[in-house]
Each structure stands twice: as structure tokens, then as C-alpha cells.
Enzyme design. Structure first.
Site, mmCIF file in Angstrom:
data_model
loop_
_atom_site.group_PDB
_atom_site.id
_atom_site.type_symbol
_atom_site.label_atom_id
_atom_site.label_comp_id
_atom_site.label_asym_id
_atom_site.label_seq_id
_atom_site.Cartn_x
_atom_site.Cartn_y
_atom_site.Cartn_z
ATOM 1 N N ARG A 149 -15.668 -11.698 25.235
ATOM 2 C CA ARG A 149 -16.191 -12.909 24.612
ATOM 3 C C ARG A 149 -17.664 -13.006 24.989
ATOM 4 O O ARG A 149 -18.090 -12.451 26.002
ATOM 5 C CB ARG A 149 -15.452 -14.151 25.119
ATOM 6 C CG ARG A 149 -13.953 -14.173 24.823
ATOM 7 C CD ARG A 149 -13.300 -15.427 25.416
ATOM 8 N NE ARG A 149 -11.886 -15.497 25.122
ATOM 9 C CZ ARG A 149 -10.915 -15.097 25.928
ATOM 10 N NH1 ARG A 149 -11.229 -14.568 27.111
ATOM 11 N NH2 ARG A 149 -9.650 -15.207 25.591
ATOM 12 N N LYS A 173 -11.317 -17.376 29.939
ATOM 13 C CA LYS A 173 -11.009 -18.802 29.766
ATOM 14 C C LYS A 173 -10.156 -19.305 30.922
ATOM 15 O O LYS A 173 -9.279 -18.620 31.413
ATOM 16 C CB LYS A 173 -10.259 -19.009 28.442
ATOM 17 C CG LYS A 173 -11.146 -18.876 27.212
ATOM 18 C CD LYS A 173 -10.366 -19.215 25.955
ATOM 19 C CE LYS A 173 -11.259 -19.173 24.726
ATOM 20 N NZ LYS A 173 -10.509 -19.506 23.495
ATOM 21 N N HIS A 245 -18.279 -12.410 18.274
ATOM 22 C CA HIS A 245 -16.826 -12.282 18.175
ATOM 23 C C HIS A 245 -16.421 -11.177 17.197
ATOM 24 O O HIS A 245 -15.321 -10.621 17.314
ATOM 25 C CB HIS A 245 -16.214 -13.623 17.753
ATOM 26 C CG HIS A 245 -15.178 -14.116 18.714
ATOM 27 N ND1 HIS A 245 -15.443 -14.356 20.047
ATOM 28 C CD2 HIS A 245 -13.860 -14.395 18.542
ATOM 29 C CE1 HIS A 245 -14.342 -14.778 20.638
ATOM 30 N NE2 HIS A 245 -13.362 -14.803 19.743
ATOM 31 N N ARG A 248 -15.790 -8.173 19.088
ATOM 32 C CA ARG A 248 -14.509 -8.297 19.800
ATOM 33 C C ARG A 248 -13.343 -7.994 18.852
ATOM 34 O O ARG A 248 -12.416 -7.271 19.206
ATOM 35 C CB ARG A 248 -14.405 -9.705 20.379
ATOM 36 C CG ARG A 248 -13.134 -10.009 21.179
ATOM 37 C CD ARG A 248 -13.339 -11.336 21.899
ATOM 38 N NE ARG A 248 -12.120 -12.012 22.282
ATOM 39 C CZ ARG A 248 -11.475 -11.815 23.423
ATOM 40 N NH1 ARG A 248 -11.936 -10.915 24.282
ATOM 41 N NH2 ARG A 248 -10.388 -12.496 23.722
ATOM 42 N N HIS A 271 -5.660 -12.516 26.370
ATOM 43 C CA HIS A 271 -4.907 -13.509 25.607
ATOM 44 C C HIS A 271 -3.644 -13.920 26.355
ATOM 45 O O HIS A 271 -2.907 -13.076 26.848
ATOM 46 C CB HIS A 271 -4.494 -12.953 24.244
ATOM 47 C CG HIS A 271 -5.631 -12.808 23.289
ATOM 48 N ND1 HIS A 271 -5.618 -11.927 22.234
ATOM 49 C CD2 HIS A 271 -6.830 -13.429 23.225
ATOM 50 C CE1 HIS A 271 -6.749 -12.017 21.562
ATOM 51 N NE2 HIS A 271 -7.499 -12.919 22.152
ATOM 52 N N TYR A 280 -6.115 -11.358 16.016
ATOM 53 C CA TYR A 280 -7.383 -10.655 16.234
ATOM 54 C C TYR A 280 -7.303 -9.205 15.787
ATOM 55 O O TYR A 280 -8.295 -8.625 15.389
ATOM 56 C CB TYR A 280 -7.745 -10.680 17.725
ATOM 57 C CG TYR A 280 -8.414 -11.940 18.188
ATOM 58 C CD1 TYR A 280 -9.698 -11.915 18.699
ATOM 59 C CD2 TYR A 280 -7.773 -13.160 18.118
ATOM 60 C CE1 TYR A 280 -10.327 -13.070 19.128
ATOM 61 C CE2 TYR A 280 -8.383 -14.324 18.540
ATOM 62 C CZ TYR A 280 -9.655 -14.272 19.061
ATOM 63 O OH TYR A 280 -10.271 -15.421 19.488
#
Length: 299
Positions: A149, A173, A245, A248, A271, A280
Site C-alpha cells: 500500500r 492496517k 494501488h 498493488r 488481507h 484484488y
């Protein structure tokens, strides 16, 4: 209703107990503020303990009438549900009116990706002779080669690189750490940047461990990466609308198309849910046809 005091407590809860990033916290707060704005705009004399499910449904109708898309409505509902869970946990309310609130179904949009050739064009458009050229080449190789990210790239530190084992430590995250392999090309470019460019920089105090620095000796901002990629796309003649992104998405898609395991990609992308990875890493029709041809007994 003194909404600000509740929002302040909610923000603290999101930061301390949910370990959310500031951008995510701001988004949650903005979503809940929309609910209070609705009550105020419609002169609803209401308290947190008197809010009913029908009030929340009427709020969603109001949002829809304002032109909010299903994805926006779903995000707002997520924020509101978290808010009422917080209120219930803190015993500010007795019942949770949002527990039966339904989220609108959202069509799963396949993300844009770049082909391997387009990735080569993008990175090849960087002029390494310019002061920031080698830094930019190294950043693009890391962004695409590790599937990071944009915030994970800007936060990457020298102490996060394990050159001998060819891994990097990434803080994603919710401050969750993961270990991601890094290729020889990216490592080589980082080393050149560190030894030939960064070594001459006057580094701002507190930024000594960050790898990628701006011309002021401080870590790069997210917006700087966005602007860089936009300019590289123009220089490379790529007409697609791309962002950090996109690299990614491309990282994950190219791995899947090469036969990589979805669970391994989930780990590398950081994830929590495999369903997020599936979004994705969309598969093209040719690849799906190949899978059926090779592995299905009736193909």
C-alpha cells in the site's frame, strides 16, 4: 444532543481499541456526522437512546435521495454500526438500533491493472540521472515487487529490510506486521539509492530510519507518490487512470496468472479476509480457460 462529546469518545475508541489509522478514524467520524446532520436538517428531536431502526432506514433514504452511491451508503452504514457498537459497549445506550440495518449490495468492480509491459514502460520512463531518479526507480520496484500500500511504502524503514534473507517487514492496517519477500532488483536499486544518493542528504531529525526521503530530508507523503505515478504514466504514454494501488493490483494479478496460491498472496497483501484478495486478484478469461483445460476431468 451533544454529538461532539460522543464523537470524541468514539474517535478514542477507534484509535486505542481498534488500532485504526487516522485516515480511517476520520472517515468513520465523517460518516456518523452525516447521521447527526440528517437529524438536524429534518428537525428530529431525538436522543441516542430513542433512535430506532426506522430512523436509520429513513436516513439511508435521505442519503440515497442526495445521490449517494451504494458503495458510499455501505461505508456510512459500516461507520454507524461501529458507532452504535461503541455506545452499547460503553453503556451509553441500552439497545443497538443498527443491528438489523441492511447494507446495500455492491457490484464487485474489478480493479484496473497494468500489464508487465506497461509496468516496464512506467519504470523505464524514470530518468535515473536526475537527483530523485534512482529513488523513484527503487520506490516503483518496491511498490510493484512487494505489492505494498502507498502508506506502507512511505513508512518503510531501513531497519525493516533484511537483505540477506531477502525479506522486508511491513506495518499494515491496524499496525499489523507482516513479512514480505523482496526481489533482487528492488534490493539492488535500494542499495544504489542509499549509497549514492541518500548518503548525501541532510536528514530532518526523526526521519533517519525512513528509506525514501523528499528533498527536505523528511519521509515522503502519500500525495507525493500519487503525483509521481500520474506523471510517470504520462511520460510512459499509458492512457489508463492509475494510482499506487494499481501497482498493488498488478502485483497480485500477475502472481495469480503465473499460478501462485491465493492464500500466499493473501499473506503478502496483508488481507484479513481471502474474499478481499479475490477482489484484488481478478482473473482474466484466458487464465480461467487454461485452469479448466488443465485440471478439470471433463475438459
Amino acid at each position: 444532543m451533544n454529538s461532539q462529546s460522543y464523537l470524541k469518545g468514539f474517535a478514542a475508541y477507534l484509535k486505542l481499541e481498534r488500532s485504526l489509522a487516522q485516515n480511517s478514524i476520520n472517515a468513520y467520524i465523517n460518516d456518523v456526522e452525516k447521521l447527526f446532520q440528517y437529524f438536524e436538517a429534518n428537525n428530529k428531536d431525538i436522543t441516542l437512546n430513542t433512535i430506532k431502526l426506522k430512523d436509520l432506514r429513513e436516513f439511508l433514504i435521505w442519503l440515497n435521495d442526495l445521490g449517494a452511491e451504494a458503495s458510499t451508503q455501505a461505508r456510512v452504514i459500516s461507520g454507524i454500526k461501529s458507532f452504535f457498537m461503541y455506545l452499547l459497549q460503553e453503556e451509553i445506550i441500552v439497545n443497538n438500533p443498527s443491528s438489523l440495518l441492511e447494507t446495500p449490495k455492491i457490484a464487485r468492480k474489478l480493479p484496473d491493472t497494468l500489464s508487465v509491459h506497461e509496468i516496464d514502460l512506467l519504470i523505464g520512463s524514470i530518468d535515473a540521472s536526475k537527483p530523485d531518479g534512482m529513488r523513484n526507480k527503487a520506490m516503483m520496484e518496491v511498490l510493484y515487487g512487494c505489492g505494498l500500500r502507498v502508506s506502507e511504502l512511505t513508512d518503510l524503514k531501513i531497519s525493516d529490510i533484511f537483505e540477506e534473507s531477502e525479506f522486508i517487514k511491513v506495518v499494515g492496517k491496524g499496525n499489523k506486521e507482516r513479512i514480505v519477500p523482496i526481489g533482487a532488483t528492488a534490493l539492488k536499486l535500494i542499495k544504489i539509492y542509499m549509497e549514492e544518493v541518500r548518503v548525501h542528504a541532510t536528514i530532518k531529525r526523526g526521519n533517519e530510519d525512513y528509506i525514501f526521503l523528499n528533498r527536505f530530508g523528511a519521509k515522503l507523503s502519500r500525495i507525493a507518490i500519487f503525483n509521481l505515478i500520474k506523471s510517470l504514466a504520462v511520460a510512459a504514454g499509458i492512457k489508463k487512470s492509475i494510482s499506487p494501488h494499481t501497482l498493488r493490483h498488478s502485483f497480485a494479478t500477475h502472481l495469480i496468472e503465473g499460478g501462485a496460491d491465493l492464500r500466499a498472496i493473501q499473506e503478502m497483501l496483508g488481507h484479513a479476509s481471502i474474499t478481499t484478495t479475490e477482489i484484488y486478484t481478478h482473473l482474466d478469461r484466458d487464465y480461467l480457460k487454461t485452469v479448466i483445460t488443465e485440471f478439470h476431468p471433463r475438459a
